[in-house]
Design a protein around this motif. Structure first.
Motif, PDB file in Angstrom:
ATOM      1  N   LYS A  51      41.584  -4.248 127.736  1.00  0.00           N
ATOM      2  CA  LYS A  51      41.242  -3.148 126.703  1.00  0.00           C
ATOM      3  C   LYS A  51      39.525  -3.370 126.465  1.00  0.00           C
ATOM      4  O   LYS A  51      38.846  -2.487 126.591  1.00  0.00           O
ATOM      5  CB  LYS A  51      41.862  -3.347 125.318  1.00  0.00           C
ATOM      6  N   SER A  52      39.255  -4.482 126.210  1.00  0.00           N
ATOM      7  CA  SER A  52      37.837  -4.652 125.821  1.00  0.00           C
ATOM      8  C   SER A  52      36.996  -4.386 127.255  1.00  0.00           C
ATOM      9  O   SER A  52      35.988  -4.020 126.842  1.00  0.00           O
ATOM     10  CB  SER A  52      37.536  -6.308 125.252  1.00  0.00           C
ATOM     11  N   THR A  53      37.620  -5.026 128.599  1.00  0.00           N
ATOM     12  CA  THR A  53      36.835  -4.445 129.592  1.00  0.00           C
ATOM     13  C   THR A  53      36.665  -3.261 129.848  1.00  0.00           C
ATOM     14  O   THR A  53      35.693  -2.520 130.124  1.00  0.00           O
ATOM     15  CB  THR A  53      37.501  -5.318 130.790  1.00  0.00           C
ATOM     16  N   PHE A 169      35.158   1.188 119.408  1.00  0.00           N
ATOM     17  CA  PHE A 169      35.374   0.272 118.369  1.00  0.00           C
ATOM     18  C   PHE A 169      36.456  -0.816 119.009  1.00  0.00           C
ATOM     19  O   PHE A 169      37.387  -0.391 119.289  1.00  0.00           O
ATOM     20  CB  PHE A 169      35.923   0.641 117.162  1.00  0.00           C
ATOM     21  N   ASP A 170      35.956  -2.116 119.119  1.00  0.00           N
ATOM     22  CA  ASP A 170      36.886  -3.226 119.727  1.00  0.00           C
ATOM     23  C   ASP A 170      37.164  -4.073 118.856  1.00  0.00           C
ATOM     24  O   ASP A 170      36.672  -5.123 118.612  1.00  0.00           O
ATOM     25  CB  ASP A 170      35.935  -3.816 120.933  1.00  0.00           C
ATOM     26  N   GLU A 171      38.434  -3.865 118.165  1.00  0.00           N
ATOM     27  CA  GLU A 171      38.915  -4.904 117.324  1.00  0.00           C
ATOM     28  C   GLU A 171      37.999  -5.309 116.191  1.00  0.00           C
ATOM     29  O   GLU A 171      38.156  -6.233 115.815  1.00  0.00           O
ATOM     30  CB  GLU A 171      39.593  -5.986 118.174  1.00  0.00           C
ATOM     31  N   VAL A 172      37.431  -3.905 115.627  1.00  0.00           N
ATOM     32  CA  VAL A 172      36.491  -4.442 114.689  1.00  0.00           C
ATOM     33  C   VAL A 172      36.946  -4.997 113.279  1.00  0.00           C
ATOM     34  O   VAL A 172      36.285  -5.541 112.660  1.00  0.00           O
ATOM     35  CB  VAL A 172      35.542  -3.118 114.325  1.00  0.00           C
TER      36      VAL A 172
HETATM   37 MG    MG Z   1      39.913  -7.648 123.613  1.00  0.00          MG
END
Ligand code: MG
Ligand code: ADP
Length: 249
Positions: A51-53, A169-172
């Motif tokens: 997901k982050s990538t 937004f990454d797991e903010v």
């Molecule tokens: Mg991640």
């Protein structure tokens, strides 16, 4: 809390056929994501699923081995990443504020460096954005003097000051104390209802169900299912998604 002003028109963002490997680790395996302008897409999935990538490729912080990112239907792979990033803002789990700068300097930095604003104009814009997230009074302080929730609101103000057309937004909320999570989610829900195009990686299933127009479930570097929140949460098609939901709901 007052609403966040976004002056620029929303633009859709797409990931097409994204592949990315770290060494022998094939992290993204042909990811397709289509987020229509003015809508909010949530991405859910187990840790390590990419997901982050994926989000980083959508902000050109990571360059895919194959595939492309499109903004408003046009490939951005040939654009200068610094110019592109003014159109696509990102907020991270660990805020990523500059610790040696004041809150105000954190927000003016990109405006001065990338948008070439003069000091006064940049500071006026920054103060407006800080006021929108309720933190004008914190402008002269270093980030370390603020709570996690406040730091994340500064990060949001910093991203929005650039007047992006898309926000990632990454797991903010993952690094925040539970009592600080709601304030951030409320700001994000407001931004969504104002028509910002948003891609939100989250473990907050309530947010995904209530705010997202579309939810994408990723596992092992592929999109397993995409659909309306009700479809994803109430009628999962794959065993993998059913198993994931059993674990998190
Ligand atoms: Mg991640
Ligand atoms: P998620 O955000 O879904 O938890 P990530 O995108 O962070 O997943 O990670 C997917 C995979 O890519 C993991 O196996 C992770 O170890 C690997 N990975 C992520 N970033 C890097 C990196 N910069 N260098 C090497 N491997 C990485």
């Amino acid at each position: 809390m007052t609403t966040i002003q976004t002056a620029t028109a929303a633009v859709g963002i797409e990931a097409r056929g994204i592949h990315l490997s770290y060494g022998s680790n094939h992290v993204l395996r042909g990811v397709e994501l289509d987020v229509e302008q003015g809508t909010t897409a949530c991405i859910i999935g187990p840790s390590g699923s990419g997901k982050s990538t994926l989000l980083r490729t959508m902000n050109r912080l990571a360059e895919p081995d194959a595939g492309e990112i499109l903004l408003d239907g046009r490939s951005v792979m040939g654009d200068d990443p610094n110019v592109f990033r003014q159109r696509v803002g990102m907020v991270f789990q660990h805020f990523n504020l500059f610790p040696h700068m004041t809150v105000l300097q954190n927000v003016t930095f990109g405006l001065r460096r990338l948008r070439r604003m003069g000091r006064e104009e940049a500071e006026a814009e920054a103060m407006q954005q800080l006021a929108h997230v309720g933190l004008a009074a914190k402008a002269p302080f270093r980030p370390s003097a603020l709570s996690g929730g406040q730091q994340q609101r500064v990060a949001l103000a910093r991203a929005l000051a650039m007047r992006p057309q898309v926000m990632l937004f990454d797991e903010v909320t993952s690094a925040l104390d539970p009592e600080l999570v709601k304030g951030i989610l409320r700001l994000m829900a407001e931004l969504s209802s104002e028509g910002m195009t948003m891609v939100v990686v989250t473990h907050e299933m309530g947010f995904a169900r209530n705010v997202a127009d579309q939810v994408t479930f990723m596992d092992a570097g592929v999109v397993v299912e995409t659909g309306a929140p009700e479809r994803i949460f109430d009628d999962p098609q794959s065993a993998r998604l059913r198993r994931f939901l059993d674990q998190v709901l």
